[in-house]
Design a protein around this motif. Structure first.
Motif, PDB file in Angstrom:
ATOM      1  N   ILE A 112       0.858  -1.182   0.000  1.00  0.00           N
ATOM      2  CA  ILE A 112       0.000   0.000   0.000  1.00  0.00           C
ATOM      3  C   ILE A 112       0.894   1.232   0.000  1.00  0.00           C
ATOM      4  N   TYR A 122       0.807   5.653  -0.315  1.00  0.00           N
ATOM      5  CA  TYR A 122       0.035   6.894  -0.297  1.00  0.00           C
ATOM      6  C   TYR A 122       0.937   8.042  -0.716  1.00  0.00           C
ATOM      7  N   GLN A 145      -3.389  10.470  -3.743  1.00  0.00           N
ATOM      8  CA  GLN A 145      -4.057   9.174  -3.837  1.00  0.00           C
ATOM      9  C   GLN A 145      -3.323   8.090  -3.066  1.00  0.00           C
ATOM     10  N   GLN A 146      -4.077   7.076  -2.665  1.00  0.00           N
ATOM     11  CA  GLN A 146      -3.527   5.863  -2.063  1.00  0.00           C
ATOM     12  C   GLN A 146      -3.926   4.697  -2.926  1.00  0.00           C
TER      13      GLN A 146
END
Length: 267
Positions: free
Chosen positions: A237, A239, A261-262
Motif C-alpha cells: 500500500i 500513499y 491518492q492511495q
C-alpha cells in the motif's frame, strides 16, 4: 514484490537539465536554440546588472525565460565566503525580490557566484528561502545530489558532446534515476566561436521520448515528492501526500501514484 523509487515523471529513467549563469545578452541565442529542441533549464541571474552593456534587461526576463526557471545568482556577483552574513542576506534577498517581481513566482534556487562558498554560507541559505544551489564542481556522473545546497553538476558544456553520447548509450531501464546536469555561461559560446557545438548537442539530446526535460527546481520538487511517499510495512500500500504525481517501478514495471491518492500495489 520489488518496489524501487527510480523513475522520473512519465515512468522515465533519464532526465536532462541545463544551468546557465549571469544573465548575459547571449542568453537570448542560448534560449532560442534550447527552445527549438525542447530542452529546458535554469538561468541564474544577477539582477543588479540588468541593463548594463552585454547584459539582458529587466523588461525581457519574463518573456525570454518563459518555460525555463529564473533563479538567483546574487544581486552583484560577490565572493560570498568573503561577504559578511548581513551582506550575504542582502545579496540574495534583493536578488530574489527583484527576480520574483519580474517573473511572478517564488525564486527558490541559485548558483554560487564564482562557484565558491563555505559552510557558513551554506548554512545560511535555507533561512533566505534557497532550496538548492549549484556548484561548479563537475563529477562526470549522472547521479542525484546528496545535498541540494551542494548540487554538483555532471559537466561543463566544454565536455557536453562526449558526455551526451555516454548518457544516451546507457540503457533506458536503468536501476537508478539518471540525471545529466549541464552548466556554463552563454557568453562562452560567443567568446569561443563554437555555437555550433550547442546546436549539435541540442539536436542530439532534444525531443527524445526517453528523456524528461526539466528545470532545476522541478527536479528538486519531484525528488522530494518521491521521498514523501508513504508505504505500508509490506510495501503493498502506498500513499502520495503531495500535490505531485509520482512514478515508481514495481517488479520492473512503471506505476503512477497520483497526487493525493492511495493505491494497493499488485492489483
Amino acid at each position: 514484490m520489488n518496489v524501487k523509487l527510480n523513475l522520473f515523471p512519465g515512468g522515465l529513467a533519464k532526465a536532462l537539465t541545463l544551468s546557465y549563469d549571469d544573465g548575459r545578452d547571449h542568453d537570448r541565442r542560448q534560449v532560442e536554440i534550447m527552445n527549438r529542441y525542447g530542452i529546458r533549464g535554469s538561468f541564474h541571474l544577477n539582477s543588479g546588472f540588468f541593463g548594463r552593456e552585454r547584459y539582458i534587461t529587466a523588461e525581457e526576463v519574463a518573456t525570454l525565460f518563459r518555460g525555463h526557471e529564473v533563479s538567483a545568482h546574487t544581486s552583484t556577483h560577490p565572493f560570498l565566503e568573503m561577504t559578511p552574513r548581513e551582506g550575504v542576506a542582502t545579496q540574495l534577498l534583493e536578488d530574489r525580490a527583484k527576480l520574483e517581481a519580474l517573473c511572478g513566482y517564488p525564486v527558490r534556487g541559485m548558483s554560487y557566484p564564482f562557484g565558491t562558498y563555505n559552510q557558513e554560507v551554506l548554512a545560511a541559505l535555507p533561512a533566505l528561502g534557497i532550496e538548492y544551489s549549484r556548484t561548479t564542481r563537475s563529477h562526470g556522473g549522472f547521479h542525484l545530489p546528496e545535498n541540494w545546497l551542494e548540487w554538483h553538476p555532471t559537466c561543463h558544456h566544454r565536455d557536453m558532446l562526449k558526455t551526451g553520447e555516454d548518457f544516451l548509450n546507457l540503457e533506458q531501464r536503468h536501476p537508478r534515476m539518471l540525471l545529466f546536469y549541464l552548466w556554463g555561461h552563454s557568453y562562452e559560446f560567443e567568446n569561443n566561436n563554437n555555437w555550433e557545438e550547442l546546436e549539435q548537442f541540442c539536436a542530439m539530446m532534444g525531443n527524445r521520448q526517453e528523456i524528461w526535460y526539466a528545470t532545476n527546481i522541478e527536479i528538486v520538487d519531484y525528488i522530494r515528492a518521491v521521498k514523501s511517499l508513504r508505504f505500508s510495512v509490506s510495501q503493498t500500500i502506498v500513499y502520495n501526500p503531495t500535490a505531485t504525481d509520482v512514478w515508481i517501478s514495481v517488479d520492473g514495471a512503471p506505476v503512477k501514484i497520483t497526487a493525493g491518492q492511495q493505491i494497493r500495489l499488485g492489483e
